[in-house]
Each structure stands twice: as structure tokens, then as C-alpha cells.
Design an enzyme around this catalytic site. Structure first.
Site, PDB file in Angstrom:
ATOM      1  N   ASN A  10     112.032  11.556   7.408  1.00 36.11           N
ATOM      2  CA  ASN A  10     112.683  10.255   7.356  1.00 36.11           C
ATOM      3  C   ASN A  10     112.058   9.325   8.418  1.00 36.11           C
ATOM      4  O   ASN A  10     112.308   9.466   9.614  1.00 36.11           O
ATOM      5  CB  ASN A  10     114.190  10.461   7.603  1.00 36.11           C
ATOM      6  CG  ASN A  10     114.973   9.172   7.495  1.00 36.11           C
ATOM      7  OD1 ASN A  10     114.520   8.119   7.921  1.00 36.11           O
ATOM      8  ND2 ASN A  10     116.171   9.260   6.935  1.00 36.11           N
ATOM      9  N   ALA A  11     111.270   8.353   7.959  1.00 38.83           N
ATOM     10  CA  ALA A  11     110.520   7.473   8.860  1.00 38.83           C
ATOM     11  C   ALA A  11     111.454   6.598   9.709  1.00 38.83           C
ATOM     12  O   ALA A  11     111.115   6.218  10.833  1.00 38.83           O
ATOM     13  CB  ALA A  11     109.580   6.590   8.054  1.00 38.83           C
ATOM     14  N   HIS A  12     112.636   6.270   9.182  1.00 39.10           N
ATOM     15  CA  HIS A  12     113.602   5.454   9.953  1.00 39.10           C
ATOM     16  C   HIS A  12     114.103   6.219  11.176  1.00 39.10           C
ATOM     17  O   HIS A  12     114.221   5.674  12.265  1.00 39.10           O
ATOM     18  CB  HIS A  12     114.806   5.079   9.089  1.00 39.10           C
ATOM     19  CG  HIS A  12     114.462   4.284   7.887  1.00 39.10           C
ATOM     20  ND1 HIS A  12     114.267   2.935   7.913  1.00 39.10           N
ATOM     21  CD2 HIS A  12     114.267   4.654   6.599  1.00 39.10           C
ATOM     22  CE1 HIS A  12     113.984   2.492   6.703  1.00 39.10           C
ATOM     23  NE2 HIS A  12     113.967   3.527   5.892  1.00 39.10           N
ATOM     24  N   ASP A  69     120.462  16.600  11.580  1.00 35.73           N
ATOM     25  CA  ASP A  69     121.140  16.362  10.312  1.00 35.73           C
ATOM     26  C   ASP A  69     122.259  15.375  10.599  1.00 35.73           C
ATOM     27  O   ASP A  69     123.005  15.537  11.574  1.00 35.73           O
ATOM     28  CB  ASP A  69     121.693  17.663   9.737  1.00 35.73           C
ATOM     29  CG  ASP A  69     121.938  17.539   8.238  1.00 35.73           C
ATOM     30  OD1 ASP A  69     121.069  16.975   7.542  1.00 35.73           O
ATOM     31  OD2 ASP A  69     122.991  17.979   7.749  1.00 35.73           O
ATOM     32  N   ARG A 178     122.971   8.760  16.643  1.00 38.30           N
ATOM     33  CA  ARG A 178     121.639   9.370  16.881  1.00 38.30           C
ATOM     34  C   ARG A 178     121.260   9.226  18.363  1.00 38.30           C
ATOM     35  O   ARG A 178     120.781  10.165  18.973  1.00 38.30           O
ATOM     36  CB  ARG A 178     120.622   8.670  15.968  1.00 38.30           C
ATOM     37  CG  ARG A 178     119.208   9.203  16.055  1.00 38.30           C
ATOM     38  CD  ARG A 178     118.402   8.849  14.827  1.00 38.30           C
ATOM     39  NE  ARG A 178     118.935   9.457  13.634  1.00 38.30           N
ATOM     40  CZ  ARG A 178     119.549   8.793  12.647  1.00 38.30           C
ATOM     41  NH1 ARG A 178     119.668   7.472  12.693  1.00 38.30           N
ATOM     42  NH2 ARG A 178     120.036   9.439  11.603  1.00 38.30           N
TER      43      ARG A 178
HETATM   44  P1  ITT Z   1     115.406  14.663   7.041  1.00 40.71           P
HETATM   45  O1  ITT Z   1     116.316  15.736   6.513  1.00 40.71           O
HETATM   46  O2  ITT Z   1     113.985  14.783   6.584  1.00 40.71           O
HETATM   47  O3  ITT Z   1     115.529  14.486   8.526  1.00 40.71           O
HETATM   48  P2  ITT Z   1     117.155  12.894   5.476  1.00 40.71           P
HETATM   49  O4  ITT Z   1     117.036  11.462   5.074  1.00 40.71           O
HETATM   50  O5  ITT Z   1     117.313  13.942   4.403  1.00 40.71           O
HETATM   51  O6  ITT Z   1     115.908  13.243   6.436  1.00 40.71           O
HETATM   52  P3  ITT Z   1     119.797  13.538   6.567  1.00 40.71           P
HETATM   53  O7  ITT Z   1     120.025  14.606   5.569  1.00 40.71           O
HETATM   54  O8  ITT Z   1     120.097  13.855   8.001  1.00 40.71           O
HETATM   55  O9  ITT Z   1     118.309  12.993   6.522  1.00 40.71           O
HETATM   56  O10 ITT Z   1     120.592  12.212   6.267  1.00 40.71           O
HETATM   57  C1  ITT Z   1     121.450  12.072   5.202  1.00 40.71           C
HETATM   58  C2  ITT Z   1     121.647  10.653   4.805  1.00 40.71           C
HETATM   59  O11 ITT Z   1     122.603  10.055   5.678  1.00 40.71           O
HETATM   60  C3  ITT Z   1     120.430   9.742   4.857  1.00 40.71           C
HETATM   61  O12 ITT Z   1     119.648   9.861   3.719  1.00 40.71           O
HETATM   62  C4  ITT Z   1     121.117   8.373   4.926  1.00 40.71           C
HETATM   63  O13 ITT Z   1     121.555   7.967   3.660  1.00 40.71           O
HETATM   64  C5  ITT Z   1     122.337   8.683   5.781  1.00 40.71           C
HETATM   65  N1  ITT Z   1     122.075   8.356   7.192  1.00 40.71           N
HETATM   66  C6  ITT Z   1     121.607   9.185   8.165  1.00 40.71           C
HETATM   67  N2  ITT Z   1     121.511   8.529   9.332  1.00 40.71           N
HETATM   68  C7  ITT Z   1     121.901   7.255   9.094  1.00 40.71           C
HETATM   69  C8  ITT Z   1     122.001   6.086   9.885  1.00 40.71           C
HETATM   70  O14 ITT Z   1     121.657   6.079  11.164  1.00 40.71           O
HETATM   71  N3  ITT Z   1     122.420   4.964   9.300  1.00 40.71           N
HETATM   72  C9  ITT Z   1     122.780   4.939   8.004  1.00 40.71           C
HETATM   73  N4  ITT Z   1     122.704   5.989   7.189  1.00 40.71           N
HETATM   74  C10 ITT Z   1     122.270   7.150   7.722  1.00 40.71           C
END
Ligand code: ITT
Length: 192
Positions: A10-12, A69, A178
Site C-alpha cells: 500500500n503506497a499510501h 494491519d 498509524r
Molecule cells: P497491505 O496489507 O499491503 O499493508 P492493505 O491496503 O491491504 O495493504 P490493510 O489490510 O491494513 O492494508 O487495510 C485495510 C483497508 O483499511 C485499506 O484498504 C483501506 O481501505 C482502509 N484503511 C487503512 N488505513 C487507512 C487510513 O489511514 N485511512 C483510511 N482508510 C484506511
């Protein structure tokens, strides 16, 4: 200088965490480490999913690494979408569809309390450590802003009247789940 692989695609997340890293840490995202895999997240707790991601990368690289996560927990939905946050509206992992589903489910509900929860799993010298960060707030009635990612356009953190998606990264970090978890991680490493 500590070097750590960050087990994420996840680049964000990478951007947000990079902006918090001081000169004493070097974070290497999977892409930069030349690793291209979709790490499974099959468990029903953030801790187990974070552990799965970090262990997968540790097995491949044998290097210190961490993963995180994160999910959105909505009180009136009994903690959903929770660990299913990425795929709440289906396997295609569509941010807009996920937001639409949440707004629809909360349409006639007054209690809009929610929180983001991040669990970081660090594997350091073959041992596992966990760090948690929570950001409380509530769900807006409609979308606001275009910055950030995921549920940012509908989440208003406690202490602000703006959605995360209306904030700069620095401003989001001043409230965020985070940032809280990452601060604990870096404090731990500085005292190693
Ligand atoms: P990785 O597992 O590769 O790290 P991912 O996008 O699958 O990346 P997660 O399972 O941790 O990451 O995240 C689940 C979702 O929660 C993510 O796709 C977003 O929709 C949401 N999310 C996570 N952090 C967020 C944030 O800071 N702001 C808004 N939404 C967020």
C-alpha cells in the site's frame, strides 16, 4: 541507522510512515526490496494478520521487517468493517464501493462513532513485537475531501471538524492511528 523492510503493497501507508521516519531509520517498502507478492490476510484479528504479513516477508528475506494491519471499526455495526476493511464491498478492494456501503448501512443510524485501529508487527532479530494505535472519531453523513485513501473522505477524528481526506498528510498524522503505532515502534527501537 536501523534498516527495516516494510511488508506492505500500500503506497499510501508507505508515504505516511516515511514522513514520520527520522534520519536514524531507513524503511524499505516491498517494491523497493524487489518483492512482488500479495500477502494473505486470512485471520479475524489485526494482530494475526499483521503477524502473517511480517512472517511471510521474514521467511523470504531473513531480515528485520515490520508490517501493519489497519481497519475501521464502527460502533453501530458491531466493529465492522474491521479486519474486512479492504474488501468490505467485495474482493475487488474498491475504496468508493466500501464507502458507499458504510454510508448506506449508517443511513438512518444516529450513533456514528467509529475508530481506526492499526496493529504493527515487528520482527526484530527473529522475535515478534506488536504496537497498537487507535484514532477515535465519527463517520460523516457524506464524503468530504480528496486526499488520503480508503475511508479518509468519511472519517472525522475526535478534536477536528474535518474529514481525514480534507487534511494534509502532516495534519492527518497529528491525529492518526498509524502515527500512534509507528511512534511506539520507533521508541521501542531507539531503546534497543
Ligand atoms: P497491505 O496489507 O499491503 O499493508 P492493505 O491496503 O491491504 O495493504 P490493510 O489490510 O491494513 O492494508 O487495510 C485495510 C483497508 O483499511 C485499506 O484498504 C483501506 O481501505 C482502509 N484503511 C487503512 N488505513 C487507512 C487510513 O489511514 N485511512 C483510511 N482508510 C484506511
Amino acid at each position: 541507522m536501523y534498516t527495516l523492510i516494510f511488508a506492505t503493497n500500500n503506497a499510501h501507508k508507505v508515504q505516511e510512515i516515511q514522513s514520520l521516519v527520522g534520519p536514524d531509520f531507513k524503511i524499505i517498502p516491498l517494491k523497493e526490496a524487489g518483492i512482488d507478492i500479495d500477502i494473505p490476510e486470512p485471520h479475524d484479528s489485526f494482530q494475526d494478520n499483521a503477524s502473517e504479513k511480517a512472517r511471510t516477508i521474514f521467511k523470504m528475506t531473513k531480515q528485520n521487517c515490520f508490517s501493519e494491519d489497519t481497519g475501521l471499526e464502527i460502533e453501530a455495526l458491531n466493529g465492522a468493517p474491521g479486519v474486512k476493511s479492504a474488501r468490505y464491498a467485495g474482493e475487488h478492494r474498491d475504496f468508493q464501493a466500501n464507502i458507499d456501503k458504510v454510508l448506506l448501512e449508517l443511513k438512518h443510524i444516529e450513533n456514528r462513532n467509529a475508530q481506526f485501529r492499526t496493529v504493527i508487527c515487528l520482527i526484530w532479530e527473529n522475535k515478534e513485537y506488536f504496537f497498537e494505535g487507535i484514532c477515535t472519531g465519527h463517520i460523516a453523513t457524506e464524503m468530504h475531501g480528496a486526499k488520503g485513501f480508503g475511508y479518509d473522505p468519511i472519517f472525522i477524528p475526535t478534536g477536528s471538524d474535518k474529514c481525514f481526506a480534507e487534511m494534509t498528510m502532516v495534519e492527518k498524522n497529528s491525529f492518526s492511528h498509524r502515527q500512534k503505532a509507528v511512534t511506539k515502534l520507533f521508541d521501542f527501537l531507539r531503546h534497543k
